[in-house]
Design a protein around this motif. Sequence first.
Motif, short mmCIF file in Angstrom:
data_model
loop_
_atom_site.label_atom_id
_atom_site.label_comp_id
_atom_site.label_asym_id
_atom_site.label_seq_id
_atom_site.Cartn_x
_atom_site.Cartn_y
_atom_site.Cartn_z
N ILE A 1 29.34 -76.94 -9.22
CA ILE A 1 27.92 -76.92 -8.89
C ILE A 1 27.81 -76.42 -7.46
O ILE A 1 28.53 -76.90 -6.56
CB ILE A 1 27.27 -78.31 -9.02
CG1 ILE A 1 27.37 -78.79 -10.48
CG2 ILE A 1 25.81 -78.28 -8.58
CD1 ILE A 1 26.88 -80.22 -10.67
N TYR A 2 26.88 -75.48 -7.22
CA TYR A 2 26.72 -74.84 -5.92
C TYR A 2 25.24 -74.94 -5.55
O TYR A 2 24.41 -74.20 -6.07
CB TYR A 2 27.20 -73.38 -5.99
CG TYR A 2 28.53 -73.29 -6.71
CD1 TYR A 2 29.72 -73.47 -6.02
CD2 TYR A 2 28.58 -73.07 -8.08
CE1 TYR A 2 30.93 -73.42 -6.67
CE2 TYR A 2 29.80 -73.01 -8.74
CZ TYR A 2 30.98 -73.19 -8.04
OH TYR A 2 32.18 -73.15 -8.69
N HIS A 3 24.93 -75.88 -4.66
CA HIS A 3 23.54 -76.25 -4.40
C HIS A 3 23.12 -75.81 -2.99
O HIS A 3 23.83 -76.04 -2.01
CB HIS A 3 23.36 -77.77 -4.54
CG HIS A 3 21.95 -78.21 -4.41
ND1 HIS A 3 21.01 -78.03 -5.42
CD2 HIS A 3 21.29 -78.81 -3.39
CE1 HIS A 3 19.85 -78.51 -5.03
NE2 HIS A 3 19.99 -78.98 -3.81
N ASN A 4 21.94 -75.17 -2.92
CA ASN A 4 21.40 -74.72 -1.63
C ASN A 4 20.67 -75.88 -0.95
O ASN A 4 19.58 -76.27 -1.37
CB ASN A 4 20.43 -73.55 -1.85
CG ASN A 4 21.11 -72.34 -2.43
OD1 ASN A 4 22.06 -71.83 -1.87
ND2 ASN A 4 20.63 -71.88 -3.58
N LEU A 5 21.29 -76.41 0.09
CA LEU A 5 20.65 -77.47 0.87
C LEU A 5 19.60 -76.90 1.81
O LEU A 5 18.63 -77.58 2.14
CB LEU A 5 21.70 -78.24 1.67
CG LEU A 5 22.79 -78.96 0.84
CD1 LEU A 5 23.80 -79.61 1.77
CD2 LEU A 5 22.14 -79.99 -0.08
N ALA A 6 19.82 -75.68 2.24
CA ALA A 6 18.91 -74.95 3.13
C ALA A 6 19.26 -73.48 2.95
O ALA A 6 20.29 -73.15 2.35
CB ALA A 6 19.10 -75.39 4.58
#
Length: 259
Positions: free
Chosen positions: A215-220
């Motif tokens: 899983i590759y999640h954009n925090l900002a």
Amino acid sequence: MTRLFFFPSLENIFISESIFSRANSPDFNAAFRYTTPSANGTTLSVGLYDPSNIKSATTDGAATAITAEGANMPRLEAELNINLSAISEGSNIVVSGMYQEAEVQSTQSTAGSGGGPEVNAEGIHVGGTLVGGPVSFTAHYYNGECLGVTLQMSHGALSGDGQCREHDGYYVQATYNYGGGKAGISWGGSYQDKAGNDGQTNDPKSEQEMFTAGIYHNLAPEWLAVVEYSHAEESWHDMDDGDEDGESDIFSVGMFYLW
């Protein structure tokens, strides 16, 4: 420009592009490359590269360490990237290939001694990406000789008596974009046949494969959080009774700063 040869490891699947352009570059060779103007997103690139040494070591299963170098012409690489955005935005097909000559060194302890037979490293690759809404599927396949099973031409390309090994491999990947990031899985493998005097003293690797889920999640906009699990397997030719395949499991948690 496409880099033919396979995976030292499969890279993070949130970067969706040709496996050959991401990993397995022989090194940062000097090059001249021309890319045609885009025709509705489709381009053709042709490049001349400073040739790389074609090598094998005893750790690559060769009977003796061997190097082929001293090419009289640059390495030739070409890639056709066909844009399929008219069918589905972000989709494409890529066909690429490479060719390089080199001469086996007759005295392995003396670089540039030459005098050995000529070998030709060559390969072809076809692949592409199909996007449908939030779902993306990528697949690639390559085939060739003297390519190496781990790094392009630098490891495992030759038998100890200077014969090119045959290599092929594939990579498939599926991702789902959920808005704030991507989740995905990938599977890839690299395979090689024996050549020349392989197997007389050392056993060359026959295959290596890796499965990855993450899983590759954009925090900002600049920060990407990664949670990833990989399982890798490798096997060798002429394994004795009781020998086991090599296996490893990798779990990764981290962040990338993108700019």
